[in-house]
Scaffold this active site. Structure first.
Site, PDB file in Angstrom:
ATOM      1  N   HIS A 176       4.746   2.121  -8.052  1.00  0.00           N
ATOM      2  CA  HIS A 176       3.859   0.955  -8.081  1.00  0.00           C
ATOM      3  C   HIS A 176       3.083   0.908  -9.399  1.00  0.00           C
ATOM      4  O   HIS A 176       2.934  -0.161 -10.012  1.00  0.00           O
ATOM      5  CB  HIS A 176       2.855   1.015  -6.929  1.00  0.00           C
ATOM      6  CG  HIS A 176       3.463   0.864  -5.569  1.00  0.00           C
ATOM      7  ND1 HIS A 176       3.520   1.903  -4.667  1.00  0.00           N
ATOM      8  CD2 HIS A 176       4.041  -0.200  -4.963  1.00  0.00           C
ATOM      9  CE1 HIS A 176       4.089   1.479  -3.553  1.00  0.00           C
ATOM     10  NE2 HIS A 176       4.433   0.215  -3.705  1.00  0.00           N
TER      11      HIS A 176
ATOM     12  N   SER B  32       9.375   5.706  -2.927  1.00  0.00           N
ATOM     13  CA  SER B  32       9.142   4.724  -1.868  1.00  0.00           C
ATOM     14  C   SER B  32       7.957   5.184  -1.042  1.00  0.00           C
ATOM     15  O   SER B  32       7.720   6.390  -0.878  1.00  0.00           O
ATOM     16  CB  SER B  32      10.384   4.612  -0.979  1.00  0.00           C
ATOM     17  OG  SER B  32      10.094   3.885   0.206  1.00  0.00           O
TER      18      SER B  32
ATOM     19  N   LEU C 284       0.489   3.670  -2.096  1.00  0.00           N
ATOM     20  CA  LEU C 284       0.896   3.565  -3.501  1.00  0.00           C
ATOM     21  C   LEU C 284       1.383   4.889  -4.082  1.00  0.00           C
ATOM     22  O   LEU C 284       0.948   5.965  -3.682  1.00  0.00           O
ATOM     23  CB  LEU C 284      -0.272   3.037  -4.335  1.00  0.00           C
ATOM     24  CG  LEU C 284      -0.829   1.666  -3.928  1.00  0.00           C
ATOM     25  CD1 LEU C 284      -1.916   1.230  -4.901  1.00  0.00           C
ATOM     26  CD2 LEU C 284       0.268   0.611  -3.842  1.00  0.00           C
TER      27      LEU C 284
ATOM     28  N   GLY D 203       0.794  -1.210   0.000  1.00  0.00           N
ATOM     29  CA  GLY D 203       0.000   0.000   0.000  1.00  0.00           C
ATOM     30  C   GLY D 203       0.830   1.266   0.000  1.00  0.00           C
ATOM     31  O   GLY D 203       2.011   1.247  -0.345  1.00  0.00           O
TER      32      GLY D 203
END
Length: 282
Positions: free
Chosen positions: A37, A187, A33, A31
């Site tokens: 991603h 990140s 995101l 998660g």
């Protein structure tokens, strides 16, 4: 986009899709995101009929309770991001019992020594946790292709080894690191940085670029010293480790051999936020 919150509803869906002969692409996440991603799902969309995401903050891969507690959880926003991307057909948001039906405990794996290098030295048990959750998700989602970012390069190597050891019919794809405009590797943990920290942290990427310039021009020990010097001058940052390793074995090297491929790995604390990055050395 379909949303599945139980193992049973996911398995029923996967079974129907497989019966129709659909090729499944999958990228698991914890998660929080971001565009990094989404780059995984964009890659998956090009090669599969069906693209599946999962969101599960895996407790067993955190060896620091505080890090687990502070890990950002933004489910509603994550779902919105996935829907907006238009790359994802379904997202699986399991309960802990769907992944760990017999209690919160990792399996023990042998990754032929890959688990003992770098992150393995600093985060005991981390890769057993990664292996456990990824194996279980693979067995539930049954993907043909799975996608992971090169930012977690050691994790990518571990997952390739997991698939090989368990003889799973899944092809693992590494996707290039997605970076902020200043070079900082994207990140979920970046959300914990303030603006000043985020801007200062670009020195991590800038250092890797310098290392690539120094590669094969000066010795390994000289490169290590220069990197150490750079971070001694950075306020609010602590260099946890820097290593140059063989890309195949992940073993640290003290000499550059012409017939091998090398990668520089770095981990830096910016305040109390642990950031990792790496770069292939040309």
């Amino acid at each position: 986009m379909e949303i599945f919150k139980t193992k049973k509803t996911l398995l029923d869906y996967i079974e129907r899709q497989k019966e129709m002969g659909k090729k499944v692409g999958f990228a698991p996440t914890m998660g929080a995101l971001h565009d990094g991603h989404i780059s995984l799902y964009e890659a998956a969309r090009k090669e599969n009929d069906l693209v599946i995401s999962s969101i599960f903050v895996n407790p067993t891969q955190f060896n620091n309770a505080s890090d687990l507690e502070k890990y950002p959880r933004t489910i509603e926003k994550d779902i919105e991001i996935l829907e907006k991307s238009a790359f994802v057909d379904a997202v699986y948001i399991p309960e802990v019992t769907d992944i760990y039906p017999e209690g919160l405990k990792s399996k023990e794996y042998n990754f032929d020594g890959l688990e003992n290098e770098m992150e393995g030295k600093f985060r005991p048990g981390h890769f057993n946790g990664v292996g456990t959750v990824v194996e279980e998700l693979f067995r539930q989602v049954k993907p043909d292709n799975a996608y992971f970012g090169d930012k977690d390069y050691q994790q990518l190597a571990i997952i390739k080894k997991l698939v090989e050891k368990l003889n799973l019919p899944i092809k693992i794809h590494g996707v290039p690191i997605y970076r902020e405009k200043n070079g900082l590797a994207m990140s979920s943990r970046n959300k914990r940085l303030d603006h000043e920290q985020c801007e200062a942290a670009k020195v991590i990427y800038e250092t890797l670029v310098k290392v690539n310039d120094w590669f094969r021009i000066i010795t390994v020990s000289e490169i290590y010293q220069r990197v150490k010097d750079i971070f001694e001058d950075q306020r609010g940052m602590v260099l946890e480790y820097f290593e140059i390793a063989d890309e195949a074995t992940l073993k640290e090297t003290d000499f550059f051999y012409k017939d091998r491929n090398y990668r520089a790995f770095i981990v830096v604390f910016v305040g109390d936020v642990r950031l990792i990055d790496n770069m292939h050395l040309d």
